[in-house]
Design an enzyme around this catalytic site. Structure first.
Site, PDB file in Angstrom:
ATOM      1  N   LYS A  75       0.830  -1.215   0.000  1.00 45.03           N
ATOM      2  CA  LYS A  75       0.000   0.000   0.000  1.00 45.03           C
ATOM      3  C   LYS A  75       0.866   1.268   0.000  1.00 45.03           C
ATOM      4  O   LYS A  75       0.592   2.192  -0.748  1.00 45.03           O
ATOM      5  CB  LYS A  75      -0.909   0.042   1.247  1.00 45.03           C
ATOM      6  CG  LYS A  75      -1.945  -1.068   1.300  1.00 45.03           C
ATOM      7  CD  LYS A  75      -2.954  -0.835   2.411  1.00 45.03           C
ATOM      8  CE  LYS A  75      -2.378  -0.852   3.811  1.00 45.03           C
ATOM      9  NZ  LYS A  75      -1.839  -2.161   4.244  1.00 45.03           N
ATOM     10  N   ARG A 135      -9.626   0.981   8.851  1.00 46.66           N
ATOM     11  CA  ARG A 135      -9.217  -0.397   9.119  1.00 46.66           C
ATOM     12  C   ARG A 135     -10.320  -1.152   9.866  1.00 46.66           C
ATOM     13  O   ARG A 135     -10.139  -2.317  10.193  1.00 46.66           O
ATOM     14  CB  ARG A 135      -7.950  -0.401   9.959  1.00 46.66           C
ATOM     15  CG  ARG A 135      -6.664  -0.666   9.155  1.00 46.66           C
ATOM     16  CD  ARG A 135      -5.505  -0.572  10.121  1.00 46.66           C
ATOM     17  NE  ARG A 135      -4.332  -1.260   9.718  1.00 46.66           N
ATOM     18  CZ  ARG A 135      -3.251  -0.665   9.210  1.00 46.66           C
ATOM     19  NH1 ARG A 135      -3.245   0.613   8.967  1.00 46.66           N
ATOM     20  NH2 ARG A 135      -2.187  -1.373   8.937  1.00 46.66           N
ATOM     21  N   ARG A 172      11.935  -6.195   4.942  1.00 42.59           N
ATOM     22  CA  ARG A 172      11.775  -4.737   4.862  1.00 42.59           C
ATOM     23  C   ARG A 172      12.719  -4.018   5.833  1.00 42.59           C
ATOM     24  O   ARG A 172      12.828  -4.396   6.992  1.00 42.59           O
ATOM     25  CB  ARG A 172      10.321  -4.420   5.198  1.00 42.59           C
ATOM     26  CG  ARG A 172       9.910  -3.013   4.910  1.00 42.59           C
ATOM     27  CD  ARG A 172       8.431  -2.933   4.697  1.00 42.59           C
ATOM     28  NE  ARG A 172       7.673  -2.963   5.933  1.00 42.59           N
ATOM     29  CZ  ARG A 172       6.375  -2.651   6.002  1.00 42.59           C
ATOM     30  NH1 ARG A 172       5.708  -2.317   4.914  1.00 42.59           N
ATOM     31  NH2 ARG A 172       5.741  -2.711   7.140  1.00 42.59           N
ATOM     32  N   ARG A 200      11.438  -2.183  11.267  1.00 43.48           N
ATOM     33  CA  ARG A 200      10.328  -1.731  12.105  1.00 43.48           C
ATOM     34  C   ARG A 200      10.083  -2.786  13.184  1.00 43.48           C
ATOM     35  O   ARG A 200      10.033  -3.977  12.860  1.00 43.48           O
ATOM     36  CB  ARG A 200       9.057  -1.614  11.246  1.00 43.48           C
ATOM     37  CG  ARG A 200       8.780  -0.212  10.771  1.00 43.48           C
ATOM     38  CD  ARG A 200       7.647  -0.176   9.785  1.00 43.48           C
ATOM     39  NE  ARG A 200       6.384  -0.707  10.269  1.00 43.48           N
ATOM     40  CZ  ARG A 200       5.237  -0.599   9.609  1.00 43.48           C
ATOM     41  NH1 ARG A 200       5.186   0.035   8.443  1.00 43.48           N
ATOM     42  NH2 ARG A 200       4.131  -1.110  10.091  1.00 43.48           N
ATOM     43  N   ARG A 240      -0.445  -9.171  13.271  1.00 40.76           N
ATOM     44  CA  ARG A 240      -1.017  -8.116  12.407  1.00 40.76           C
ATOM     45  C   ARG A 240      -1.913  -8.733  11.337  1.00 40.76           C
ATOM     46  O   ARG A 240      -2.938  -8.158  10.970  1.00 40.76           O
ATOM     47  CB  ARG A 240       0.102  -7.290  11.767  1.00 40.76           C
ATOM     48  CG  ARG A 240       0.731  -6.311  12.747  1.00 40.76           C
ATOM     49  CD  ARG A 240       2.057  -5.783  12.249  1.00 40.76           C
ATOM     50  NE  ARG A 240       1.950  -4.958  11.069  1.00 40.76           N
ATOM     51  CZ  ARG A 240       2.970  -4.711  10.245  1.00 40.76           C
ATOM     52  NH1 ARG A 240       4.153  -5.242  10.470  1.00 40.76           N
ATOM     53  NH2 ARG A 240       2.797  -3.940   9.211  1.00 40.76           N
TER      54      ARG A 240
HETATM   55  P1  AMP Z   1       0.869   0.472   8.958  1.00 41.20           P
HETATM   56  O1  AMP Z   1       2.095   1.311   8.826  1.00 41.20           O
HETATM   57  O2  AMP Z   1      -0.264   0.952   8.108  1.00 41.20           O
HETATM   58  O3  AMP Z   1       1.160  -0.998   8.783  1.00 41.20           O
HETATM   59  O4  AMP Z   1       0.353   0.658  10.466  1.00 41.20           O
HETATM   60  C1  AMP Z   1       1.169   0.291  11.560  1.00 41.20           C
HETATM   61  C2  AMP Z   1       0.315   0.122  12.797  1.00 41.20           C
HETATM   62  O5  AMP Z   1      -0.320   1.373  13.130  1.00 41.20           O
HETATM   63  C3  AMP Z   1      -0.831  -0.874  12.667  1.00 41.20           C
HETATM   64  O6  AMP Z   1      -0.403  -2.210  12.861  1.00 41.20           O
HETATM   65  C4  AMP Z   1      -1.750  -0.387  13.793  1.00 41.20           C
HETATM   66  O7  AMP Z   1      -1.258  -0.758  15.057  1.00 41.20           O
HETATM   67  C5  AMP Z   1      -1.613   1.131  13.682  1.00 41.20           C
HETATM   68  N1  AMP Z   1      -2.618   1.681  12.748  1.00 41.20           N
HETATM   69  C6  AMP Z   1      -2.391   2.247  11.531  1.00 41.20           C
HETATM   70  N2  AMP Z   1      -3.548   2.638  10.966  1.00 41.20           N
HETATM   71  C7  AMP Z   1      -4.530   2.311  11.839  1.00 41.20           C
HETATM   72  C8  AMP Z   1      -5.942   2.430  11.815  1.00 41.20           C
HETATM   73  N3  AMP Z   1      -6.598   2.965  10.767  1.00 41.20           N
HETATM   74  N4  AMP Z   1      -6.633   1.983  12.888  1.00 41.20           N
HETATM   75  C9  AMP Z   1      -6.004   1.460  13.961  1.00 41.20           C
HETATM   76  N5  AMP Z   1      -4.678   1.285  14.043  1.00 41.20           N
HETATM   77  C10 AMP Z   1      -3.939   1.700  12.983  1.00 41.20           C
END
Ligand code: AMP
Length: 221
Positions: free
Chosen positions: A13, A88, A127, A160, A171
């Site tokens: 994404k 989400r 990554r 990360r 996740r």
């Molecule tokens: P990402 O970088 O999009 O993989 O997001 C990393 C982490 O941030 C996720 O695993 C969640 O813990 C948190 N996170 C990101 N976006 C959301 C969302 N829309 N709702 C809840 N938690 C989020």
């Protein structure tokens, strides 16, 4: 233009969002990136969300929706935006429809990236990002010239914390339980199309660009 990118962690994404934001000249809003900035900056929000992120759980809707609402109220979103990682959950999607800053109640398109679990695990475990300039690498598909060192600024590469194997599995479970229902939510409204992203980022971008142009033309946008 109001676009949403859906897909499991590691489905590409972020990479696709950066290219589409450039193409359509709209801000790329990644909730994960915003949360990570708050954590790095040791803000009050950062300390509230850190534990959820490290565990591979979702940040509570209340906090996430308030943050997105603030971001969408900023001036650069007046002509639209591309959401990467939001919504989400179904309550987040419902909240998005009533945020006053949102021009149309529904997004123009929701792009659903499809990738197998094996590819996700391979991509996420490889990554890395530069701890200095933030540039992204992958030890398998896009390695730096010198192992563990950024090609551009020479700083060490980092992983990360939530890309470690057990957290990735968590996740993925979180995605299945809480985010996957959004596919049907948007599909039933006629707003979603699927794109396969097993191959290269470039191939995915070309496919999305073509599909999106057809999609928007059909919708008269
Ligand atoms: P990402 O970088 O999009 O993989 O997001 C990393 C982490 O941030 C996720 O695993 C969640 O813990 C948190 N996170 C990101 N976006 C959301 C969302 N829309 N709702 C809840 N938690 C989020």
């Amino acid at each position: 233009m109001q676009l949403i990118l859906l897909g499991p962690p590691g489905s590409g994404k972020g990479t696709l969002a950066a290219e589409l934001a450039l193409l359509y000249q709209i801000p790329h809003i990644s909730t994960g990136d915003i949360f990570r900035k708050h954590i790095a900056g040791k803000t009050a929000l950062g300390s509230q969300v850190e534990d959820y992120i490290q565990r591979g759980a979702l940040v509570p809707d209340e906090l996430t929706i308030a943050m997105v609402q603030n971001r969408l109220n900023e001036e650069d979103c007046a002509q639209g935006y591309l959401l990467d990682g939001f919504p989400r959950t179904i309550p987040q999607a419902e909240a998005l429809e009533v945020i006053p800053a949102v021009r149309h109640q529904q997004p123009d398109a929701v792009i659903n990236l499809q990738v197998s679990d094996a590819t996700i695990l391979r991509r996420l475990s490889g990554r890395r990002h530069c701890s200095g300039c933030g540039r992204n690498y992958n030890v398998l598909s896009n390695p730096p010239i010198i192992d563990g060192v950024c090609d551009h600024c020479g700083r060490p590469l980092a992983q990360r914390p939530d890309d470690h194997a057990e957290t990735v599995i968590r996740r993925l479970q979180t995605y299945r339980q809480q985010t996957q229902p959004l596919i049907e939510y948007y599909r039933s409204k006629g707003l979603l199309f699927d794109v396969d992203n097993e191959g290269s980022a470039q191939r995915c971008y070309e496919a999305v660009r073509k599909r999106l142009a057809e999609w928007l033309a059909k919708a008269g946008l």
